[in-house]
Write a protein that holds these residues in place. Structure first.
Motif, PDB file in Angstrom:
ATOM      1  N   ASP A 106       0.819  -1.213   0.000  1.00 50.39           N
ATOM      2  CA  ASP A 106       0.000   0.000   0.000  1.00 50.39           C
ATOM      3  C   ASP A 106       0.851   1.261   0.000  1.00 50.39           C
ATOM      4  OD1 ASP A 106      -2.558  -1.371   0.245  1.00 50.39           O
ATOM      5  OD2 ASP A 106      -1.943  -1.837   2.294  1.00 50.39           O
ATOM      6  N   GLN A 107       1.964   1.226   0.734  1.00 48.24           N
ATOM      7  CA  GLN A 107       2.779   2.436   0.827  1.00 48.24           C
ATOM      8  C   GLN A 107       4.261   2.092   0.870  1.00 48.24           C
ATOM      9  OE1 GLN A 107       1.931   4.802   4.310  1.00 48.24           O
ATOM     10  NE2 GLN A 107       2.061   3.067   5.724  1.00 48.24           N
ATOM     11  N   VAL A 109       7.693   3.306   2.485  1.00 50.94           N
ATOM     12  CA  VAL A 109       8.288   4.096   3.551  1.00 50.94           C
ATOM     13  C   VAL A 109       9.750   4.323   3.192  1.00 50.94           C
ATOM     14  CG1 VAL A 109       8.749   4.265   6.021  1.00 50.94           C
ATOM     15  CG2 VAL A 109       6.712   3.049   5.210  1.00 50.94           C
ATOM     16  N   ARG A 179       0.827   5.558  11.203  1.00 50.37           N
ATOM     17  CA  ARG A 179       0.848   5.586   9.741  1.00 50.37           C
ATOM     18  C   ARG A 179       0.862   4.186   9.137  1.00 50.37           C
ATOM     19  NH1 ARG A 179      -0.211  10.197   6.662  1.00 50.37           N
ATOM     20  NH2 ARG A 179       0.515  12.021   7.794  1.00 50.37           N
ATOM     21  N   LEU A 180       1.393   3.220   9.889  1.00 56.50           N
ATOM     22  CA  LEU A 180       1.535   1.862   9.372  1.00 56.50           C
ATOM     23  C   LEU A 180       0.321   0.989   9.646  1.00 56.50           C
ATOM     24  CD1 LEU A 180       5.208   1.091  10.511  1.00 56.50           C
ATOM     25  CD2 LEU A 180       4.455   1.993   8.310  1.00 56.50           C
ATOM     26  N   GLN A 183      -1.891  -1.231   7.093  1.00 55.96           N
ATOM     27  CA  GLN A 183      -1.315  -1.042   5.764  1.00 55.96           C
ATOM     28  C   GLN A 183      -0.237  -2.099   5.511  1.00 55.96           C
ATOM     29  OE1 GLN A 183      -2.270   1.781   3.625  1.00 55.96           O
ATOM     30  NE2 GLN A 183      -3.898   1.738   5.154  1.00 55.96           N
ATOM     31  N   SER A 185       3.310  -2.027   4.229  1.00 53.39           N
ATOM     32  CA  SER A 185       4.290  -0.956   4.065  1.00 53.39           C
ATOM     33  C   SER A 185       5.675  -1.544   3.782  1.00 53.39           C
ATOM     34  CB  SER A 185       4.366  -0.089   5.326  1.00 53.39           C
ATOM     35  OG  SER A 185       3.075   0.405   5.670  1.00 53.39           O
ATOM     36  N   VAL A 237       4.753  -5.002   7.657  1.00 53.10           N
ATOM     37  CA  VAL A 237       5.916  -4.218   7.238  1.00 53.10           C
ATOM     38  C   VAL A 237       6.864  -5.159   6.501  1.00 53.10           C
ATOM     39  CG1 VAL A 237       5.797  -2.438   9.001  1.00 53.10           C
ATOM     40  CG2 VAL A 237       7.024  -4.550   9.495  1.00 53.10           C
TER      41      VAL A 237
END
Length: 312
Positions: A106-107, A109, A179-180, A183, A185, A237
């Motif tokens: 999704d994102q 970092v 933020r995580l 998600q 990440s 993560v």
């Protein structure tokens, strides 16, 4: 007598594997894949029927065979679901071969140290290009703020509206954790910037190796492969090996322009094959900005990211 080869026609039918279990790939190591199936860690290999389809961390797959998760058990990956997103890079800017690092994230970092080692804005810019063109949300994570101030680095990316968190030794994890949450990440950055240290703090049983920065200011490679870890509060993560470079041979000017909708409409006035770098070459984006459709700061930021593809 033993029948000769070819006396029996080979069937083109393939097993349906209707009983295959859903799994997610969490690790890749020399032809073996760690797959999480129904909460159990399973070791698997690729089935021959997959052909050349690559398998990477984050892939959603279908698995058959021994799903017990024992020390000597081995399952088979027989299907790979369609990927929603991919994080790609090339070995360098002249290499036409794309390498998928992680799927279905999704994102992205982007981890950079404010000191020891100094931040590499070229690498940060390139990672931003990769995130924006591959459909991942970027998140800038600045570490070691106890050694240097973060204001200049934050100001550099203000016009790109990139969210950022700042951490120091023993502090700043609350904002990052939020933020995580929920998600998938991917952490990326130079060796020695603190990626694995952050992973260990976020996932207490991750046990990722950490290392010091060398005397010439470059970090040692402490992670040798991408590995995904579930977060205690929800989400995943993915820790990746430290990178020296991030090739973007697969990214063109129009690919990046897609991430700047306030400039994209103005680019239709540009001549064919415009690289959107300067008005003297026929680029119409300067006139678009003067007309109030975007800002000069946004155009400067866009062109800086374009230039980063050739400058690291």
């Amino acid at each position: 007598m033993r029948p000769g080869r070819g006396s029996r026609p080979r069937s083109k039918r393939r097993p349906s594997h209707a009983d295959a279990a859903d799994g997610i790939v969490t690790a890749v190591d020399r032809g073996r894949y760690g797959v999480l199936v129904n909460g159990r860690a399973v070791t698997a290999m690729r089935a021959r029927e997959l052909g050349r389809a690559g398998i990477v961390v984050g892939d959603h797959v279908r698995v058959v065979g021994d799903l017990g998760g024992g020390a000597d058990s081995l399952a088979r990956i027989v299907r790979r679901d369609e990927r929603e997103t991919v994080l790609r890079r090339t070995a360098d800017d002249d290499d036409p071969t794309e390498r998928v690092l992680v799927a279905n994230a999704d994102q992205l970092v982007i981890v950079a140290a404010l000191a020891d080692p100094d931040p590499s804005f070229g690498l940060i810019d390139r990672c931003l290009v990769a995130a924006l063109t591959d459909g991942l949300e970027p998140l800038l994570c600045l570490t070691k703020s106890d050694l240097a101030n973060a204001d200049d680095a934050l100001a550099r990316y203000a016009q790109l509206d990139v969210p950022a968190v700042v951490t120091a030794h023993g502090s700043g994890l609350e904002a990052l954790t939020e933020r995580l949450r929920d998600q998938v990440s991917v952490f990326v950055g130079h060796s020695g910037v603190g990626k694995s240290t952050l992973i260990n703090a976020l996932v207490p049983d991750a046990n990722r190796a950490t290392g010091a920065v060398t005397a010439i200011g470059k970090g040692r490679h402490t992670s040798s492969s991408a590995v995904a870890f579930p977060l205690p509060g929800g989400g995943w993560v993915v820790d990746t090996p430290g990178v020296r470079s991030f090739g973007l041979a697969h990214v063109g000017a129009d690919d990046l322009l897609w991430a700047f909708p306030d400039l994209e409409d103005g680019a239709v006035r540009c001549p064919p094959s415009c690289e959107h770098q300067q008005a003297a070459a026929g680029c119409e984006l300067d006139a678009w900005v003067r007309g109030g459709e975007s800002t000069a700061e946004r155009l400067v930021a866009f062109r800086r990211l374009l230039a980063s593809r050739a400058d690291l």
